[in-house]
Motif scaffolding. Structure first.
Motif, PDB file in Angstrom:
ATOM      1  N   VAL A 181       0.866  -1.181   0.000  1.00 17.29           N
ATOM      2  CA  VAL A 181       0.000   0.000   0.000  1.00 17.29           C
ATOM      3  C   VAL A 181       0.901   1.227   0.000  1.00 17.29           C
ATOM      4  N   LEU A 182       0.631   2.162  -0.899  1.00 17.73           N
ATOM      5  CA  LEU A 182       1.365   3.418  -0.964  1.00 17.73           C
ATOM      6  C   LEU A 182       0.507   4.511  -0.342  1.00 17.73           C
ATOM      7  N   LEU A 183       1.045   5.173   0.674  1.00 16.15           N
ATOM      8  CA  LEU A 183       0.353   6.250   1.374  1.00 16.15           C
ATOM      9  C   LEU A 183       0.980   7.586   1.002  1.00 16.15           C
ATOM     10  N   ALA A 184       0.160   8.599   0.788  1.00 16.27           N
ATOM     11  CA  ALA A 184       0.653   9.933   0.468  1.00 16.27           C
ATOM     12  C   ALA A 184      -0.066  10.954   1.335  1.00 16.27           C
ATOM     13  N   GLY A 185       0.675  11.958   1.781  1.00 15.77           N
ATOM     14  CA  GLY A 185       0.059  12.968   2.631  1.00 15.77           C
ATOM     15  C   GLY A 185       1.002  14.102   2.955  1.00 15.77           C
ATOM     16  N   LEU A 186       0.833  14.637   4.156  1.00 10.38           N
ATOM     17  CA  LEU A 186       1.593  15.802   4.603  1.00 10.38           C
ATOM     18  C   LEU A 186       2.150  15.547   5.989  1.00 10.38           C
ATOM     19  N   HIS A 187       3.283  16.203   6.303  1.00 13.25           N
ATOM     20  CA  HIS A 187       3.785  16.196   7.675  1.00 13.25           C
ATOM     21  C   HIS A 187       4.572  17.475   7.922  1.00 13.25           C
ATOM     22  N   LYS A 188       5.003  17.642   9.147  1.00  6.80           N
ATOM     23  CA  LYS A 188       5.719  18.845   9.590  1.00  6.80           C
ATOM     24  C   LYS A 188       4.880  20.109   9.391  1.00  6.80           C
ATOM     25  N   ILE A 189       3.577  19.971   9.623  1.00  9.67           N
ATOM     26  CA  ILE A 189       2.677  21.116   9.532  1.00  9.67           C
ATOM     27  C   ILE A 189       2.716  21.883  10.855  1.00  9.67           C
ATOM     28  N   PRO A 190       3.089  23.154  10.848  1.00  7.57           N
ATOM     29  CA  PRO A 190       3.147  23.920  12.110  1.00  7.57           C
ATOM     30  C   PRO A 190       1.754  24.254  12.630  1.00  7.57           C
ATOM     31  N   ASP A 191       1.681  24.579  13.907  1.00 11.50           N
ATOM     32  CA  ASP A 191       0.387  24.893  14.528  1.00 11.50           C
ATOM     33  C   ASP A 191      -0.322  26.035  13.808  1.00 11.50           C
ATOM     34  N   ALA A 192       0.436  26.997  13.287  1.00 10.11           N
ATOM     35  CA  ALA A 192      -0.164  28.157  12.631  1.00 10.11           C
ATOM     36  C   ALA A 192      -0.951  27.775  11.387  1.00 10.11           C
ATOM     37  N   ALA A 193      -0.682  26.586  10.828  1.00  8.25           N
ATOM     38  CA  ALA A 193      -1.357  26.170   9.596  1.00  8.25           C
ATOM     39  C   ALA A 193      -2.386  25.072   9.832  1.00  8.25           C
ATOM     40  N   LEU A 194      -2.713  24.779  11.079  1.00  2.00           N
ATOM     41  CA  LEU A 194      -3.642  23.694  11.377  1.00  2.00           C
ATOM     42  C   LEU A 194      -5.043  23.955  10.828  1.00  2.00           C
ATOM     43  N   ALA A 195      -5.390  25.214  10.606  1.00  7.96           N
ATOM     44  CA  ALA A 195      -6.721  25.515  10.070  1.00  7.96           C
ATOM     45  C   ALA A 195      -6.921  24.873   8.700  1.00  7.96           C
ATOM     46  N   GLU A 196      -5.835  24.609   7.993  1.00  7.26           N
ATOM     47  CA  GLU A 196      -5.940  23.966   6.691  1.00  7.26           C
ATOM     48  C   GLU A 196      -6.510  22.557   6.799  1.00  7.26           C
ATOM     49  N   PHE A 197      -6.432  21.957   7.964  1.00  6.26           N
ATOM     50  CA  PHE A 197      -6.924  20.601   8.135  1.00  6.26           C
ATOM     51  C   PHE A 197      -8.448  20.549   8.163  1.00  6.26           C
ATOM     52  N   ASN A 198      -9.100  21.703   8.107  1.00  4.90           N
ATOM     53  CA  ASN A 198     -10.558  21.705   8.020  1.00  4.90           C
ATOM     54  C   ASN A 198     -11.025  21.107   6.700  1.00  4.90           C
ATOM     55  N   PHE A 199     -10.126  21.056   5.712  1.00  2.00           N
ATOM     56  CA  PHE A 199     -10.463  20.528   4.404  1.00  2.00           C
ATOM     57  C   PHE A 199      -9.320  19.647   3.912  1.00  2.00           C
ATOM     58  N   LYS A 200      -9.645  18.714   3.043  1.00  5.09           N
ATOM     59  CA  LYS A 200      -8.610  17.938   2.366  1.00  5.09           C
ATOM     60  C   LYS A 200      -7.838  18.878   1.463  1.00  5.09           C
ATOM     61  N   SER A 201      -6.519  18.859   1.525  1.00  2.13           N
ATOM     62  CA  SER A 201      -5.729  19.886   0.859  1.00  2.13           C
ATOM     63  C   SER A 201      -5.566  19.669  -0.634  1.00  2.13           C
ATOM     64  N   TYR A 202      -5.628  18.403  -1.094  1.00  2.00           N
ATOM     65  CA  TYR A 202      -5.337  18.080  -2.492  1.00  2.00           C
ATOM     66  C   TYR A 202      -3.972  18.634  -2.906  1.00  2.00           C
ATOM     67  N   GLY A 203      -3.055  18.682  -1.951  1.00  2.00           N
ATOM     68  CA  GLY A 203      -1.694  19.122  -2.234  1.00  2.00           C
ATOM     69  C   GLY A 203      -1.478  20.614  -2.220  1.00  2.00           C
ATOM     70  N   ASN A 204      -2.513  21.385  -1.946  1.00  2.00           N
ATOM     71  CA  ASN A 204      -2.390  22.846  -1.957  1.00  2.00           C
ATOM     72  C   ASN A 204      -2.307  23.357  -0.523  1.00  2.00           C
ATOM     73  N   VAL A 205      -1.095  23.501  -0.010  1.00  2.00           N
ATOM     74  CA  VAL A 205      -0.891  23.892   1.383  1.00  2.00           C
ATOM     75  C   VAL A 205       0.121  25.030   1.464  1.00  2.00           C
ATOM     76  N   GLU A 206       0.091  25.741   2.586  1.00  2.00           N
ATOM     77  CA  GLU A 206       0.993  26.877   2.760  1.00  2.00           C
ATOM     78  C   GLU A 206       2.221  26.538   3.573  1.00  2.00           C
ATOM     79  N   ALA A 207       2.233  25.360   4.188  1.00  2.00           N
ATOM     80  CA  ALA A 207       3.376  25.003   5.036  1.00  2.00           C
ATOM     81  C   ALA A 207       3.478  23.483   5.120  1.00  2.00           C
ATOM     82  N   GLY A 208       4.593  23.003   5.651  1.00  2.00           N
ATOM     83  CA  GLY A 208       4.794  21.572   5.801  1.00  2.00           C
ATOM     84  C   GLY A 208       5.459  20.943   4.588  1.00  2.00           C
ATOM     85  N   GLU A 209       5.493  19.623   4.593  1.00  2.00           N
ATOM     86  CA  GLU A 209       6.145  18.882   3.518  1.00  2.00           C
ATOM     87  C   GLU A 209       5.267  17.719   3.074  1.00  2.00           C
TER      88      GLU A 209
END
Length: 220
Positions: A181-209
């Motif tokens: 199984v291949l898993l893809a996602g995000l990590h190293k998201i700082p607390d200041a960007a946690l509001a982005e987790f209200n929605f699935k990002s589809y790869g469009n994020v302002e912080a993290g890797e």
């Protein structure tokens, strides 16, 4: 007619990218003849009461199951009275669209979300997303019984996410070639960007890797 055509042209131009990267736009403007679209087999509407007290269900991913039915996953409000708390959910439908079962993460008092799912075997679904713990998000997997929808296990504390460095799985793909199984996602998201987790990002994020992980099906 000419005024209508000019209005449409202005709307298209307004939607095109501007600025330094405008010349990178290469996709042609396309038209679609909706009369040629295949007709839907049926529509399905499911009341939130099926997963009460969860409310305001938002499905973000779906798949056709091995039995010909369908699975959809996403997030919902934990309840109508807790609009700031989210809950992961999955719903199974039969081939004719009838409701079979529903599952909720029931992680009371914390926000969770299901972003994607796949069928590991005829009897097991794997749902992936995130689970909030102590103010940060952990990449999470839920293993569900495909027949009953009952949770078999949940795994959320093995990927190194921690306070100030959140993560989430957003997609999962099974490879029959090497039983993985291949898993893809995000990590190293700082607390200041946690509001982005209200929605699935589809790869469009302002912080993290971005992060990708490969796991043998036998380990799941």
């Amino acid at each position: 007619l000419m005024q209508v055509l000019l209005l449409i042209l202005c709307m298209v131009v307004a939607l095109l990218p501007h600025g330094a990267h405008a010349d990178n736009y290469t996709d042609p403007v396309k038209s679609i003849n909706l009369d040629q679209a295949p007709p839907p087999a049926y529509y399905v509407g499911v009341q939130s009461t099926k997963l009460a007290p969860a409310a305001d269900l938002h499905a973000v991913h779906g798949l056709q199951a091995a039995d010909g039915g369908f699975l959809v996953v996403g997030k919902a409000l934990e309840s109508e009275s807790t609009p700031d708390l989210k809950e992961a959910f999955a719903m199974k439908f039969a081939t004719d669209g009838s409701y079979v079962w529903g599952w909720r993460s029931t992680h009371t008092g914390n926000s969770d979300a299901a972003n994607a799912a796949l069928q590991l075997t005829d009897s097991v679904f794997l749902v992936v997303g995130y689970m909030m713990k102590s103010g940060y998000a952990e990449r999470t997997m839920w293993k569900l019984d495909a027949v009953s929808g009952q949770s078999i296990w949940v795994s959320s504390n093995i990927y190194g996410d921690s306070a100030g460095s959140s993560g989430a799985w957003e997609m999962a793909v099974k490879s029959d070639a090497d039983a993985s199984v291949l898993l893809a996602g995000l990590h190293k998201i700082p607390d200041a960007a946690l509001a982005e987790f209200n929605f699935k990002s589809y790869g469009n994020v302002e912080a993290g890797e971005a992060v990708v992980a490969k796991t043998d099906i036998s380990d799941l």
